[in-house]
Scaffold this motif. Structure first.
Motif, PDB file in Angstrom:
ATOM      1  N   PHE A 468       0.874  -1.164   0.000  1.00 45.70           N
ATOM      2  CA  PHE A 468       0.000   0.000   0.000  1.00 45.70           C
ATOM      3  C   PHE A 468       0.916   1.220   0.000  1.00 45.70           C
ATOM      4  N   ILE A 469       0.351   2.406  -0.031  1.00 42.55           N
ATOM      5  CA  ILE A 469       1.129   3.648  -0.028  1.00 42.55           C
ATOM      6  C   ILE A 469       0.731   4.444   1.203  1.00 42.55           C
ATOM      7  N   ASN A 470       1.708   4.999   1.881  1.00 37.71           N
ATOM      8  CA  ASN A 470       1.446   5.952   2.948  1.00 37.71           C
ATOM      9  C   ASN A 470       2.110   7.253   2.543  1.00 37.71           C
ATOM     10  N   SER A 471       1.283   8.220   2.114  1.00 34.33           N
ATOM     11  CA  SER A 471       1.830   9.460   1.578  1.00 34.33           C
ATOM     12  C   SER A 471       0.775  10.547   1.697  1.00 34.33           C
ATOM     13  N   GLU A 472       0.999  11.659   1.019  1.00 34.97           N
ATOM     14  CA  GLU A 472       0.070  12.773   1.076  1.00 34.97           C
ATOM     15  C   GLU A 472      -1.110  12.555   0.138  1.00 34.97           C
ATOM     16  N   ALA A 473      -2.321  12.763   0.653  1.00 33.26           N
ATOM     17  CA  ALA A 473      -3.523  12.571  -0.160  1.00 33.26           C
ATOM     18  C   ALA A 473      -3.580  13.552  -1.317  1.00 33.26           C
ATOM     19  N   GLY A 474      -2.995  14.734  -1.154  1.00 23.39           N
ATOM     20  CA  GLY A 474      -3.057  15.740  -2.198  1.00 23.39           C
ATOM     21  C   GLY A 474      -1.949  15.656  -3.221  1.00 23.39           C
ATOM     22  N   SER A 475      -1.147  14.606  -3.198  1.00 18.58           N
ATOM     23  CA  SER A 475      -0.004  14.521  -4.119  1.00 18.58           C
ATOM     24  C   SER A 475      -0.286  13.549  -5.262  1.00 18.58           C
ATOM     25  N   ASN A 476      -1.499  13.611  -5.794  1.00 18.43           N
ATOM     26  CA  ASN A 476      -1.903  12.699  -6.867  1.00 18.43           C
ATOM     27  C   ASN A 476      -1.700  11.248  -6.456  1.00 18.43           C
ATOM     28  N   ARG A 477      -1.979  10.988  -5.183  1.00 16.80           N
ATOM     29  CA  ARG A 477      -1.952   9.671  -4.566  1.00 16.80           C
ATOM     30  C   ARG A 477      -0.557   9.117  -4.390  1.00 16.80           C
ATOM     31  N   LEU A 486      -2.668   1.261  -5.955  1.00 16.91           N
ATOM     32  CA  LEU A 486      -2.461   0.756  -4.610  1.00 16.91           C
ATOM     33  C   LEU A 486      -3.267   1.594  -3.624  1.00 16.91           C
ATOM     34  N   PRO A 487      -3.702   0.998  -2.519  1.00 15.34           N
ATOM     35  CA  PRO A 487      -4.397   1.789  -1.503  1.00 15.34           C
ATOM     36  C   PRO A 487      -3.475   2.849  -0.917  1.00 15.34           C
ATOM     37  N   LEU A 488      -4.062   4.015  -0.607  1.00 12.44           N
ATOM     38  CA  LEU A 488      -3.307   5.127  -0.050  1.00 12.44           C
ATOM     39  C   LEU A 488      -3.835   5.468   1.336  1.00 12.44           C
ATOM     40  N   ILE A 489      -2.949   5.515   2.319  1.00 10.33           N
ATOM     41  CA  ILE A 489      -3.256   6.021   3.651  1.00 10.33           C
ATOM     42  C   ILE A 489      -2.602   7.388   3.788  1.00 10.33           C
ATOM     43  N   GLN A 490      -3.382   8.381   4.230  1.00 10.85           N
ATOM     44  CA  GLN A 490      -2.841   9.721   4.440  1.00 10.85           C
ATOM     45  C   GLN A 490      -1.779   9.682   5.530  1.00 10.85           C
ATOM     46  N   HIS A 491      -0.622  10.230   5.204  1.00 11.59           N
ATOM     47  CA  HIS A 491       0.557  10.193   6.074  1.00 11.59           C
ATOM     48  C   HIS A 491       0.498  11.270   7.157  1.00 11.59           C
ATOM     49  N   GLU A 492       0.709  10.871   8.395  1.00 12.05           N
ATOM     50  CA  GLU A 492       0.934  11.755   9.542  1.00 12.05           C
ATOM     51  C   GLU A 492       0.044  12.995   9.524  1.00 12.05           C
ATOM     52  N   PHE A 493      -1.246  12.807   9.734  1.00  7.09           N
ATOM     53  CA  PHE A 493      -2.215  13.893   9.667  1.00  7.09           C
ATOM     54  C   PHE A 493      -2.608  14.269  11.093  1.00  7.09           C
ATOM     55  N   ARG A 494      -2.194  15.361  11.662  1.00  9.67           N
ATOM     56  CA  ARG A 494      -1.476  16.460  11.093  1.00  9.67           C
ATOM     57  C   ARG A 494      -0.690  17.190  12.170  1.00  9.67           C
ATOM     58  N   TRP A 495      -0.480  16.583  13.327  1.00 11.11           N
ATOM     59  CA  TRP A 495       0.362  17.168  14.376  1.00 11.11           C
ATOM     60  C   TRP A 495      -0.265  18.414  15.031  1.00 11.11           C
ATOM     61  N   TRP A 496      -1.602  18.511  15.075  1.00 11.32           N
ATOM     62  CA  TRP A 496      -2.213  19.609  15.832  1.00 11.32           C
ATOM     63  C   TRP A 496      -1.913  19.423  17.306  1.00 11.32           C
ATOM     64  N   SER A 497      -1.568  20.489  17.977  1.00 12.33           N
ATOM     65  CA  SER A 497      -1.136  20.359  19.368  1.00 12.33           C
ATOM     66  C   SER A 497      -1.866  21.370  20.240  1.00 12.33           C
ATOM     67  N   SER A 498      -2.268  20.935  21.423  1.00 10.27           N
ATOM     68  CA  SER A 498      -2.793  21.860  22.417  1.00 10.27           C
ATOM     69  C   SER A 498      -1.648  22.365  23.298  1.00 10.27           C
ATOM     70  N   PHE A 499      -1.974  23.271  24.210  1.00  8.49           N
ATOM     71  CA  PHE A 499      -0.947  23.824  25.092  1.00  8.49           C
ATOM     72  C   PHE A 499      -0.616  22.798  26.180  1.00  8.49           C
TER      73      PHE A 499
END
Length: 633
Positions: A468-477, A486-499
């Motif tokens: 499968f592929i683990n990459s950016e959804a917006g990069s033409n898969r 191949l199936p695509l899983i969105q990579h590391e989405f997205r590191w939002w952090s609280s205080f």
């Protein structure tokens, strides 16, 4: 003297056969730091007279051995005291034991569940050998070294030599020690070395591959009695007898209409194995496994031929209680069940692999785990010597990386949850080490045929192995025009952090200190603003939730054929509180039911953009609703 090393070995099994002979050496040991590294020259292994006491399993820094100096947390470049104590260097363990009387005529083994970074072992002053693979449980044949009566002195030297082989073990500080259990086991002259279980969903059979060790002239008399039965239902056990003509034998056991393992129904089977010679029990073992089939159909990932939406989380070895990989199964059952309650069905261990106790819990609750042993180079942080992918499989590291990779796959071969493997992190679209990658791919499939394997998480290249592929959804898969389907899983989405939440400081009573919150508190105290921190954390958690919810739903809406999203992270990672739950897997602001409206099998999605969700009084919006449905059945 025969000191044959075995790896991997089984330590602290979740199920124990009643004919096994196994004794734990866990508990109080004696301990001494060796900051000048003089113990070898002074032959400490001959006496083991160390004044301090320490608990095994565990890390010594997490138990307060060291000092209060700062160390650099290697990806964030923070200078903090992350653990209860700071110490980088050598430490020595010792313990005395006597053999059970019933073991006087047995073949004897000394087994270590895991040591980080490097272990050197002596028994009664005799050097048994070393271990240079922190992820791998290992053992020694001590039959000719052990004292059958009276005390035995066991001494272990733990040194820094192979810290790089622990990869992201070091993410939250340089911990060291005997982090899993130590055991003595007894067998006959012949013994069961490896027991691989390959459940085949389509063929409705359990393929059992067993290997034995011991005298070659005894093979013809050996039989392995096997019993297969489900754990979750009443069913007649299936009994098979396997005969050996060589050191390795295989049998296909029919299992009609097997109960299947999946995140929704994690059904497990028990397999009992008893090695006999002319009716005498030589060795025994009980293993668990599950019937699961992972495959793909165009853009979809399938579990047992049903499409599943991969709802993943990253994990940065967040073990605040222990620092080292936690071996408390009850704690992991609670924590991983919380992940399932919040909708997650997949965890990516970022450039390391957890201990088998973690996989035991994942098997039970229904989580698929992606293990990353850095065959092509792990995410190892920044320093003047290396940046990110290190150690790489150059001649000075390749043999060790390959050996550790394959032994870990063998270690976890029977876990249905251990079915995803990744060789590197974020190599992008550049093909590094293709021959090594393909060799690793085929060797892994030979050990674990059901596994899904990718050469990197965060990239794609048509010449590299990937199920499968683990990459950016917006990069033409896939970031190129290869047309790979191949199936695509969105990579590391997205590191939002609280205080950093100073209200959680009270929870940190274990090995890791609340250094993220403490850093924020110390800065606020210098500026006279410490009183606002609790409310700042609470407000920021609501803002974090709003952004996580809106943008994860938009990613799923805008990429309707995507196979899943790997949310980074479900849980906070000190010092980055980026989770929907905290490091102790406890609620921040959203409960499980609320988060499953975003992270569930079936989700209602809005056509609104993220910025369009802020309305002024009197404004109207026209909204189209979509349904993303991956429910089972």
């Amino acid at each position: 003297m025969d000191t044959c090393t075995r790896a991997p070995v089984v330590v602290n099994p979740v199920l124990r056969h009643d004919k096994e002979r196994r004794e734990s050496l866990d508990g109080n040991w004696h301990f001494r730091l060796d900051p000048e590294d003089t113990g070898l020259a002074e032959r400490w292994f001959e006496h083991g007279m160390f004044a301090e006491e320490i608990q095994v399993p565990g890390s010594w820094q997490g138990q307060g051995f060291g000092d209060t100096t700062l160390e650099t947390i290697w990806d964030f470049r923070l200078d903090v005291r992350a653990l209860r104590a700071t110490y980088t260097g050598t430490g020595w363990y010792s313990r005395r034991f006597t053999l059970p009387p019933r073991w006087q005529d047995a073949r004897l083994w000394l087994n270590f569940g895991g040591v980080h970074p490097t272990a050197q072992v002596w028994l009664n002053g005799v050097c048994l050998g070393e271990n240079h693979a922190p992820f791998v449980p290992f053992g020694f044949d001590v039959t000719d070294v052990v004292h059958r009566t009276g005390d035995n002195l066991l001494v272990v030297r733990v040194s820094e030599d192979d810290r790089a082989m622990g990869m992201a073990f070091n993410w939250q500080g340089n911990w060291s020690g005997l982090y899993r259990g130590v055991e003595l086991t007894a067998t006959g002259p012949s013994y069961l070395d490896q027991l691989w279980l390959h459940p085949n969903v389509d063929a409705q059979q359990m393929v059992v591959i067993a290997s034995v060790g011991g005298p070659a002239d005894a093979l013809g008399a050996l039989t392995l009695d096997l019993t297969v039965q489900p754990l979750s239902a009443q069913a007649e056990p299936i009994n098979v007898e396997l005969h050996f003509t060589s050191a390795c034998a295989q049998v296909e056991i029919p299992v009609p209409d097997p109960l299947l393992w999946s995140p929704d129904a994690p059904n497990l089977y028990r397999v009992d194995a008893v090695l006999l010679s002319e009716g005498q029990v030589l060795d025994a073992r009980t293993e668990r496994t599950g019937f699961v089939k992972l495959s793909s159909d165009g853009p979809h990932l399938l579990i047992n031929d049903e499409p599943y939406y991969w709802r993943g989380s990253g994990d940065f070895l967040s073990n605040p209680e222990t620092a080292a990989p936690d071996t408390d199964r009850a704690r992991w059952r609670r924590k991983l069940q919380t992940l399932r309650d919040y909708g997650y069905n997949h965890v990516r261990c970022q450039s390391y692999v957890y201990a088998p106790e973690y996989f035991d819990a994942a098997d039970e609750v229904g989580l698929l785990i992606q293990s990353e042993m850095g065959l092509l180079g792990a995410w190892s942080g920044h320093s003047q010597w290396h940046v990110y992918q290190w150690p790489q499989p150059m001649p000075d590291h390749y043999d060790a990386l390959r050996w550790q990779w394959n032994r870990v796959v063998e270690r976890d071969v029977n876990h249905p949850s251990a079915n995803m493997y990744c060789m590197s992190n974020e190599y992008g679209n550049t093909a590094h080490y293709p021959r090594i990658a393909w060799k690793g791919y085929h060797e892994t499939k030979a050990i674990k045929p059901t596994a899904l394997i990718i050469w990197t998480d965060g990239g794609y290249h048509p010449d590299m192995p990937a199920d499968f592929i683990n990459s950016e959804a917006g990069s033409n898969r896939r970031g190129d025009s290869s047309g790979a389907d191949l199936p695509l899983i969105q990579h590391e989405f997205r590191w939002w952090s609280s205080f950093p939440d100073v209200r959680n400081i009270r929870k940190f009573s274990g090995a890791i200190r609340p250094y993220g919150a403490q850093t924020a508190l110390e800065a606020a105290e210098r500026h006279g603003t410490a009183h606002v921190l609790p409310q700042a954390a609470a407000n920021s958690q609501w803002l974090q939730l709003i952004e996580m919810k809106g943008k994860m739903e938009a990613c799923r809406r805008d990429n309707p054929t995507m196979a899943g999203i790997c949310h980074f992270n479900a849980m906070d990672a000190n010092p980055s509180p980026q989770g929907v739950i905290d490091e102790f897997y406890e609620r921040k602001v959203a409960d499980a039911a609320t988060w499953c409206e975003t992270n569930g099998d079936t989700v209602v999605l809005s056509s609104l953009g993220f910025d369009d969700r802020v309305l002024a009084a009197g404004e109207q919006r026209s909204v189209t609703l979509f349904v993303s449905d991956f429910s089972h059945p």
